[in-house]
Design a protein around this motif. Sequence first.
Motif, PDB file in Angstrom:
ATOM      1  N   GLN A   1       1.952   9.392  -5.834  1.00 66.50           N
ATOM      2  CA  GLN A   1       2.503  10.730  -5.597  1.00 66.50           C
ATOM      3  C   GLN A   1       3.508  11.105  -6.676  1.00 66.50           C
ATOM      4  OE1 GLN A   1       4.120  10.452  -1.651  1.00 66.50           O
ATOM      5  NE2 GLN A   1       2.130  10.606  -0.638  1.00 66.50           N
ATOM      6  N   VAL A   2       4.342  10.145  -7.081  1.00 61.47           N
ATOM      7  CA  VAL A   2       5.313  10.411  -8.140  1.00 61.47           C
ATOM      8  C   VAL A   2       4.602  10.725  -9.447  1.00 61.47           C
ATOM      9  CG1 VAL A   2       7.139   9.375  -9.541  1.00 61.47           C
ATOM     10  CG2 VAL A   2       7.133   9.039  -7.065  1.00 61.47           C
ATOM     11  N   ALA A   3       3.542   9.949  -9.748  1.00 58.29           N
ATOM     12  CA  ALA A   3       2.791  10.172 -10.982  1.00 58.29           C
ATOM     13  C   ALA A   3       2.136  11.551 -10.967  1.00 58.29           C
ATOM     14  CB  ALA A   3       1.740   9.079 -11.165  1.00 58.29           C
ATOM     15  N   ALA A   4       1.575  11.928  -9.801  1.00 62.45           N
ATOM     16  CA  ALA A   4       0.940  13.240  -9.690  1.00 62.45           C
ATOM     17  C   ALA A   4       1.971  14.360  -9.871  1.00 62.45           C
ATOM     18  CB  ALA A   4       0.249  13.366  -8.333  1.00 62.45           C
ATOM     19  N   ALA A   5       3.156  14.179  -9.273  1.00 60.10           N
ATOM     20  CA  ALA A   5       4.201  15.194  -9.420  1.00 60.10           C
ATOM     21  C   ALA A   5       4.650  15.308 -10.881  1.00 60.10           C
ATOM     22  CB  ALA A   5       5.390  14.835  -8.520  1.00 60.10           C
TER      23      ALA A   5
ATOM     24  N   LYS B   1       0.831  -1.203   0.000  1.00 55.16           N
ATOM     25  CA  LYS B   1       0.000   0.000   0.000  1.00 55.16           C
ATOM     26  C   LYS B   1       0.869   1.257   0.000  1.00 55.16           C
ATOM     27  CE  LYS B   1      -3.743   2.280   2.495  1.00 55.16           C
ATOM     28  NZ  LYS B   1      -4.642   2.214   3.685  1.00 55.16           N
ATOM     29  N   ALA B   2       1.936   1.242   0.816  1.00 54.00           N
ATOM     30  CA  ALA B   2       2.843   2.388   0.861  1.00 54.00           C
ATOM     31  C   ALA B   2       3.515   2.604  -0.494  1.00 54.00           C
ATOM     32  CB  ALA B   2       3.894   2.177   1.950  1.00 54.00           C
ATOM     33  N   ALA B   3       3.897   1.501  -1.148  1.00 53.29           N
ATOM     34  CA  ALA B   3       4.528   1.614  -2.467  1.00 53.29           C
ATOM     35  C   ALA B   3       3.558   2.189  -3.486  1.00 53.29           C
ATOM     36  CB  ALA B   3       5.029   0.239  -2.916  1.00 53.29           C
TER      37      ALA B   3
END
Length: 248
Positions: A122-126, A114-116
């Motif tokens: 978050q990386v995709a959103a950034a 889940k954390a991954a």
Amino acid sequence: MKLILSQRLHVMAAAAVTVLGSMFAINTATKSVEAIDTNTSAQHQAQSNDSEATAKDTAKTVVKTNSVLHPAKKIVIKPGRNLIAEANERAAAKKAAEAKAAALKAAQAAAAQKAAQEKAAQVAAAQKAAAAKQAAAQQQQAAATQSATTTTTSTTSTTTNKGTFKLSFYDPAVMGSNMGYSGVAANLSTFPRGTKLKITLSDGTVWYRTVNDTGSFAAGNPNQLDVAMPSSQIPSAGVLYATVEVVG
């Protein structure tokens, strides 16, 4: 219980042996003196009774003495261990511990997954935000290039000088407009929509713009223009003055 019975039988046998021995001794003594026995039958009967009584007393003494020397032992029954039940309990406890450890490991793996996933989101959103920012910057750069091209384009059209105007600036993209950077907002009674203007700054810079909007500044001041321009290119002074000419 078996031990007590055995002891009692042993005692009774010893008593019987003693009694028989005594009677044998009496009988032998009687026979040895039979030839000279001058006692009456009553005396013989009395002696026989005394011998039996003595034998009985002796047997009682032997039984009593043996009881004192060999007292009966109290049998204590102790509960034994059920080795099969204990082995089953150990096996069940081990199985339960293994199941608990497996459940804990599965929960930790799920939490890590889940954390991954959250980190990947978050990386995709950034990345998406960075791409959108880059696209906006490219759009602004293209508009600025177009504006610069329009500024440096020479024209042979005739112009009419309208005097000196106060210039303010705004970024249509920041305001949510898609009108671009080729226009100006003006007092429409001074310059109707579609009027092409030549704006010459005090340092000689020339801009060609078209009236396509109006605004609170320009609408309230006939001698003011609000020039569309990317935020990154707006002059730091904020307000300038320029000569304005109508082209055509």
